[in-house]
Design an enzyme around this catalytic site. Structure first.
Site, PDB file in Angstrom:
ATOM      1  N   GLU A 115      72.515 -67.184  96.134  1.00  0.00           N
ATOM      2  CA  GLU A 115      72.306 -66.002  96.583  1.00  0.00           C
ATOM      3  C   GLU A 115      73.705 -65.780  97.610  1.00  0.00           C
ATOM      4  O   GLU A 115      73.782 -66.573  98.445  1.00  0.00           O
ATOM      5  CB  GLU A 115      71.038 -65.392  97.615  1.00  0.00           C
ATOM      6  CG  GLU A 115      70.058 -64.786  96.927  1.00  0.00           C
ATOM      7  CD  GLU A 115      69.105 -64.160  97.697  1.00  0.00           C
ATOM      8  OE1 GLU A 115      69.530 -63.872  98.849  1.00  0.00           O
ATOM      9  OE2 GLU A 115      67.456 -64.099  97.403  1.00  0.00           O
ATOM     10  N   TRP A 166      62.330 -52.571 101.664  1.00  0.00           N
ATOM     11  CA  TRP A 166      63.411 -53.843 101.863  1.00  0.00           C
ATOM     12  C   TRP A 166      64.501 -53.205 102.323  1.00  0.00           C
ATOM     13  O   TRP A 166      64.657 -51.924 102.412  1.00  0.00           O
ATOM     14  CB  TRP A 166      63.431 -54.556 100.528  1.00  0.00           C
ATOM     15  CG  TRP A 166      63.410 -55.894 100.602  1.00  0.00           C
ATOM     16  CD1 TRP A 166      64.405 -56.954 100.715  1.00  0.00           C
ATOM     17  CD2 TRP A 166      62.232 -56.700 100.848  1.00  0.00           C
ATOM     18  NE1 TRP A 166      64.266 -58.151 100.792  1.00  0.00           N
ATOM     19  CE2 TRP A 166      62.707 -58.339 101.061  1.00  0.00           C
ATOM     20  CE3 TRP A 166      60.936 -56.604 101.106  1.00  0.00           C
ATOM     21  CZ2 TRP A 166      61.973 -59.238 101.239  1.00  0.00           C
ATOM     22  CZ3 TRP A 166      60.102 -57.685 101.146  1.00  0.00           C
ATOM     23  CH2 TRP A 166      60.622 -58.999 101.320  1.00  0.00           C
ATOM     24  N   ASP A 167      65.616 -54.102 102.647  1.00  0.00           N
ATOM     25  CA  ASP A 167      66.854 -53.818 103.194  1.00  0.00           C
ATOM     26  C   ASP A 167      67.718 -52.963 102.002  1.00  0.00           C
ATOM     27  O   ASP A 167      68.916 -52.671 102.317  1.00  0.00           O
ATOM     28  CB  ASP A 167      67.560 -54.880 103.983  1.00  0.00           C
ATOM     29  CG  ASP A 167      67.671 -56.068 102.911  1.00  0.00           C
ATOM     30  OD1 ASP A 167      67.505 -56.037 101.928  1.00  0.00           O
ATOM     31  OD2 ASP A 167      68.533 -56.913 103.598  1.00  0.00           O
ATOM     32  N   TRP A 168      67.254 -53.026 100.838  1.00  0.00           N
ATOM     33  CA  TRP A 168      67.858 -52.058  99.679  1.00  0.00           C
ATOM     34  C   TRP A 168      67.052 -51.251  98.996  1.00  0.00           C
ATOM     35  O   TRP A 168      67.402 -50.661  98.039  1.00  0.00           O
ATOM     36  CB  TRP A 168      68.639 -53.356  98.707  1.00  0.00           C
ATOM     37  CG  TRP A 168      67.821 -54.244  98.479  1.00  0.00           C
ATOM     38  CD1 TRP A 168      67.736 -55.627  98.830  1.00  0.00           C
ATOM     39  CD2 TRP A 168      66.435 -54.465  97.614  1.00  0.00           C
ATOM     40  NE1 TRP A 168      66.841 -56.458  98.364  1.00  0.00           N
ATOM     41  CE2 TRP A 168      66.135 -55.696  97.726  1.00  0.00           C
ATOM     42  CE3 TRP A 168      65.743 -53.485  96.945  1.00  0.00           C
ATOM     43  CZ2 TRP A 168      64.749 -55.913  97.229  1.00  0.00           C
ATOM     44  CZ3 TRP A 168      64.372 -53.688  96.478  1.00  0.00           C
ATOM     45  CH2 TRP A 168      64.118 -55.002  96.409  1.00  0.00           C
ATOM     46  N   ASN A 201      60.913 -67.240  97.647  1.00  0.00           N
ATOM     47  CA  ASN A 201      62.133 -66.848  98.267  1.00  0.00           C
ATOM     48  C   ASN A 201      62.240 -66.788  99.864  1.00  0.00           C
ATOM     49  O   ASN A 201      61.530 -66.053 100.394  1.00  0.00           O
ATOM     50  CB  ASN A 201      62.392 -65.243  97.755  1.00  0.00           C
ATOM     51  CG  ASN A 201      63.690 -64.870  98.373  1.00  0.00           C
ATOM     52  OD1 ASN A 201      64.913 -65.209  97.830  1.00  0.00           O
ATOM     53  ND2 ASN A 201      63.846 -64.098  99.407  1.00  0.00           N
ATOM     54  N   GLU A 202      62.942 -67.801 100.136  1.00  0.00           N
ATOM     55  CA  GLU A 202      63.403 -68.177 101.628  1.00  0.00           C
ATOM     56  C   GLU A 202      62.348 -68.551 102.535  1.00  0.00           C
ATOM     57  O   GLU A 202      62.414 -68.306 103.838  1.00  0.00           O
ATOM     58  CB  GLU A 202      64.333 -66.881 102.010  1.00  0.00           C
ATOM     59  CG  GLU A 202      65.589 -66.556 101.249  1.00  0.00           C
ATOM     60  CD  GLU A 202      66.154 -65.436 101.807  1.00  0.00           C
ATOM     61  OE1 GLU A 202      65.764 -64.630 102.642  1.00  0.00           O
ATOM     62  OE2 GLU A 202      67.446 -65.307 101.237  1.00  0.00           O
TER      63      GLU A 202
END
Length: 932
Positions: free
Chosen positions: A551, A188-190, A453-454
């Site tokens: 968020e 993921w981006d984190w 989510n999204e």
């Protein structure tokens, strides 16, 4: 429209007369490619077993997320031999119960295939009576590479289901949407890509004669002031599909004197019993953190049957009601409210988003969970959103949120993608949903189910470049998965709490638009996710005014203390390969740099390591102030504006915790260390807070107050315009001209509770300082009535007039400090400050000499620290490397010569070592030319 939901929820400790044979332990063998064969632990996973046996280095060290990709590409086998005695083998029924297999597995018992699994989030139960034998048995579980499996599933599907692969910066794997597994394990981006495999939850054999209890849940309805307790159980009785045996259920809640007995026929299926709790048995309700005590009761459930099986469960239960209120706001502008009522009380939601606390679930201990969740509660949070790209969390997690009063917004595990909808996939999801809802719905902390989510936004906003001719196909797929399957089965299994199909979404408006809204991010409905990497996040005008912000976030780097163990000294350089590799958000480091430069000078040290450490510190300042600005804006926006905007009733920043050591949006670093943001959250989520800001040349001050009480027992939004009612008192070095002041109460949210609290007088003091001196240049005092309004403007003045009274030739010379109190109340109002210009342009600020003068240790885990300064010191930062704990405040502004804070350790410590470790960083230390 008002959607009421009521719940009595439980957490379970299991006891059973079924003979439970645990297959957990440290006597498993893991085998794989290159003739690897090592000892393995269950519950556990491939990476941690290989690490413990020194077959691999620390997966988190440097670039090992890439160098260890071979692990996820291989197939692995877990094996165990075990003995069962004659008595166990002679039971009429013996089930193999796999609490969690990660993910694609074939299970062989004594060489016979007994089970195939392909969902990390399901519990698998299989009758193995005919396969188990007295004496020695062999259990082998073959795990297929999840990366290979996902790729094969995507290739077999009749059409493309995006996305295919993550951005290259993430170094991740492809097609996570084709496997029912923790999505972020593919990157993921984190976080890193570690597509784990293994037996990640308990695995047992259960032997019984007639029946076994699988789930126990309870619901309640409050009717005419009487609680109706509905107890639901799910029983397996394999031999009784067309008949039943006699059973006897006993339900006890000792604290309220409740004992209930009932004979029931037992067969495979679901049973329910409704119990009326009379008025004479007083029940205390469960409250979220900050509203009252999260009261829990012990409850005991016992089920006997006529063939000798006895199932015994002990629960912790909490009585509370939940409502998601989506009313038409009225007026000329469209829109619905979106807020929670708990026990009839509207709640402004304050909190964050939760991601998996480690790439390897087996490393997340109950003690670590407790530290993270306690940290959330200590920061005055009342809700966490369990994000849909991770896992449904453990029993320990939800038991802790029950006890701490932290509400849970629970996503189902679907995130940032479209998903297949063939029969096999939908059947798999159905079983997942039924299991997870049955497992989790007993917890009072869970207040909402969310389908994904999204994913509504991904479809509506066309993230993946779907052609217009294909849109309807994907829209139908979306509705089939999230409405027809997930939504319907949630409603069937649990109608006690609300369900929303997606986040962000428009709530009722999304339903009215056919479940895929034209603009799922509309500020007039539902919830939004908001991020910006180019705009000024220290300026409140940057942010939208939504009904609910679920968020929003800003990146920062974790501390060197956290980063150093997984890096080498050459890595501690902004231009190093390691720093670039660790950043999984595209252009993330450049964005952090540019955001810092909007308000602060960038680090100037010639030493690359020092410059990197300084950059980390500035990144945390930027994150903390930006999120502070945004949250305070949302709290001020509880009022209904003439435009139809406002009525903001929730702020959940992204994100609470980290999965590894690196840059992210988290406020708590991997390992549990608080970033500056978390200390700021403790302040901006306080129940009573002063919130100053600038608008059009005016200095405005809001009083934000969660302690709002009136006589009436029902809650409602009421638009009210009030005249001026404050009482101004001017004191101090300067007196501000009265004609430059206005005490103002804006249109406000009325919060009515079940009993009346008398109006209290609050006192606020505004102080003006020059950056060059600790001496107060001017001060003003305001007295006002604090009740009835949750967001109340108590002060407006022209900035130019205030600066003139402070003898400030320009705004860059001065700043403002605000504190307040309620007579007779200790620590009643959180103080605040306002810098009218960027710190990069202030005049008169010089390096402060901040020293620790005293440390008073009161016991082995708590001490008081006294600091002194000779100058104004913004963003004063304390660190005690090697000690796990938190300060009472940090990153603070020093406007007095002495400040006292405390340090609370998570475990007993040596205070002499702590004294030697403790350091203080001041803001201008970043810009010292001389190397230290």
């Amino acid at each position: 429209m008002l959607l009421p939901f009521l719940l009595l929820a439980v957490q379970v400790t299991i006891g059973s007369s079924a003979v439970v044979f645990s297959l957990n332990g440290e006597d498993w063998t893991l085998s794989g490619p290159n003739n690897i064969s090592v000892n393995a632990h269950v519950p556990g996973g491939v990476y941690t077993d290989l690490l413990r046996n020194k077959e691999i280095d620390d997966p988190y060290f440097r670039m090992n997320d890439v160098s260890l990709r071979w692990v996820a590409m291989a197939n692995w086998t877990y094996a165990k031999t075990f003995q069962v005695d004659d008595a166990f083998a002679k039971h009429k029924h013996i089930d193999l119960v796999c609490g969690g297999l990660d993910t694609v597995a074939e299970v062989y018992l004594n060489g016979i295939l007994v089970l195939e699994a392909n969902n990390m989030f399901r519990r698998y139960v299989k009758d193995v009576k005919k396969v188990i034998k007295s004496g020695q048995n062999m259990l082998r579980i073959l795990f297929l590479s999840p990366v290979t499996y996902a790729e094969e599933q995507a290739k077999k599907y009749p059409y493309k289901v995006p996305p295919d692969c993550p951005p290259p910066v993430q170094n991740g794997e492809c097609h996570f949407n084709f496997i029912r597994k923790e999505a972020c394990s593919f990157s993921w981006d984190w976080g890193p890509s570690f597509p784990s495999m293994g037996i990640w939850k308990n695995i047992t054999l259960e032997a019984y004669e007639g029946s076994v209890l699988r789930y126990v849940n309870t619901d309640t309805k409050l009717k005419n002031d009487v609680w109706l307790l509905q107890v639901n159980i799910v029983v397996d009785a394999p031999a009784l599909s067309s008949s039943s045996i006699n059973g006897y259920a006993t339900i006890e809640i000792p604290e309220i004197g409740l004992t209930h007995h009932r004979p029931i026929p037992i067969f495979s299926g679901t049973f329910e019993e409704i119990i009326v709790i009379p008025l004479s048995q007083v029940v205390e309700v469960w409250w979220p953190n900050g509203l009252g005590q999260p009261k829990l009761y012990d409850m005991i459930f016992t089920l006997n049957n006529s063939v000798g099986d006895v199932d015994h469960r002990k629960f912790s239960i909490g009585f509370r009601t939940v409502e998601l209120v989506e009313d038409n706001v009225g007026g000329d502008e469209p829109g619905y409210t979106f807020y929670f009522k708990i026990n009839g009380i509207p709640v402004f939601v304050k909190g964050s988003n939760w991601i998996p606390a480690d790439s390897f679930q087996e490393r997340i201990t109950p003690a670590y969970l407790e530290r993270l969740l306690t940290s959330a509660a200590e920061a005055n949070m009342n809700m966490l959103r369990v994000w849909g790209g991770g896992v449904y969390e453990s029993e320990e997690f939800y038991s802790l949120t029950d006890r701490l009063g932290i509400m849970i917004w629970q996503d189902f595990m679907f995130a940032c993608a479209l998903y297949p909808v063939d029969n096999e996939f939908l059947t798999n999801v159905q079983a997942e949903v039924v299991h997870q809802v049955q497992r989790l719905k007993r917890h009072p902390s869970i207040v909402l189910w969310s389908g994904n989510n999204e994913n509504e936004g991904a479809l509506s906003e066309n993230w993946f470049g779907i052609s217009p001719s294909d849109f309807e196909k994907y829209r139908k797929d979306y509705i089939q998965l999230y409405i027809d399957v997930i939504g319907n089965f949630v409603e069937y299994e649990d109608n006690t709490r609300p369900f929303v199909p997606s986040s962000p979404s428009n709530g009722l408006e999304t339903i009215e638009e056919g479940y895929v809204a034209r603009d799922p991010q509309s500020v007039r409905y539902g919830d939004i996710h908001y991020y910006t990497y180019e705009d000024d996040t220290w300026n409140w005008k940057t942010f939208p005014m939504p009904r609910f912000a679920s968020e929003f976030g800003i990146q920062s780097w974790c501390s060197m203390e956290t980063l150093a163990p997984v890096s080498l000294p050459p890595d501690w350089d902004l231009d190093s390969d390691f720093v670039a590799h660790r950043q999984h958000h595209g252009n993330g480091n450049e964005q952090i740099r540019d955001e810092i430069a909007m308000h602060l000078n960038l680090p100037t040290a010639t030493n690359r390591t020092k410059r990197f450490i300084d950059f980390i510190y500035l990144s945390q300042i930027n994150q903390a102030v930006g999120i502070k600005t945004e949250v305070e804006f949302y709290r001020r926006s509880q009022n209904l504006k003439s435009s139809g905007l406002g009525l903001t009733m929730g702020a959940l920043y992204w994100q609470l915790n980290d999965i590894w050591q690196g840059p992210s949006w988290a406020s708590i670093e991997y390992g549990g260390k608080w970033k500056m943001l978390h200390y700021y959250a403790k302040r901006f989520y306080r129940r009573s807070l002063l919130s100053p800001y600038l608008e059009g040349g005016l200095l405005k001050l809001y009083y934000l107050n969660d302690d709002v009480w009136t006589r009436t027992p029902q809650f409602h939004y009421e638009n009210m315009t009030h005249g001026s009612s404050g009482n101004l008192k001017f004191t101090g070095a300067k007196t501000l001209a009265k004609d430059s002041l206005e005490v103002h109460e804006d249109v406000a949210v009325m919060r009515n509770k079940a009993f009346h609290m008398q109006d209290e007088e609050a006192v606020v003091r505004i102080v003006c300082y020059h950056w060059s001196s600790l001496e107060e240049q001017a001060s003003w005092q305001i007295t006002f009535q604090k009740s009835t309004l949750a967001a109340k403007c108590i002060y407006i003045s022209r900035l130019s007039d205030v600066l003139r009274e402070c003898n400030c030739p320009e705004a860059s010379h001065c700043f403002f400090y605000f504190d307040g109190y309620i007579p007779g109340v200790t620590n009643g109002i959180q103080d605040n400050h306002l810098f009218p210009t960027n710190l990069s342009s202030v005049i008169g600020l010089e390096r402060a000499n901040v020293e620790v003068t005293q440390i008073y240790d009161f016991n082995s885990t708590f001490a008081k620290i006294v600091l002194t300064t000779d100058r104004i010191s913004p963003f004063t930062w304390l660190e005690a490397e090697g000690f796990s704990g938190r300060f009472s405040d940090n990153g603070f502004l020093m406007v007095t010569s002495e400040v006292q804070v405390t340090f609370s350790s998570w475990e007993p410590i040596d205070w002499n070592k702590f004294r030697r470790s403790l350091t203080v960083r001041t803001f201008l230390d970043v810009y010292e030319v001389a190397e230290r």
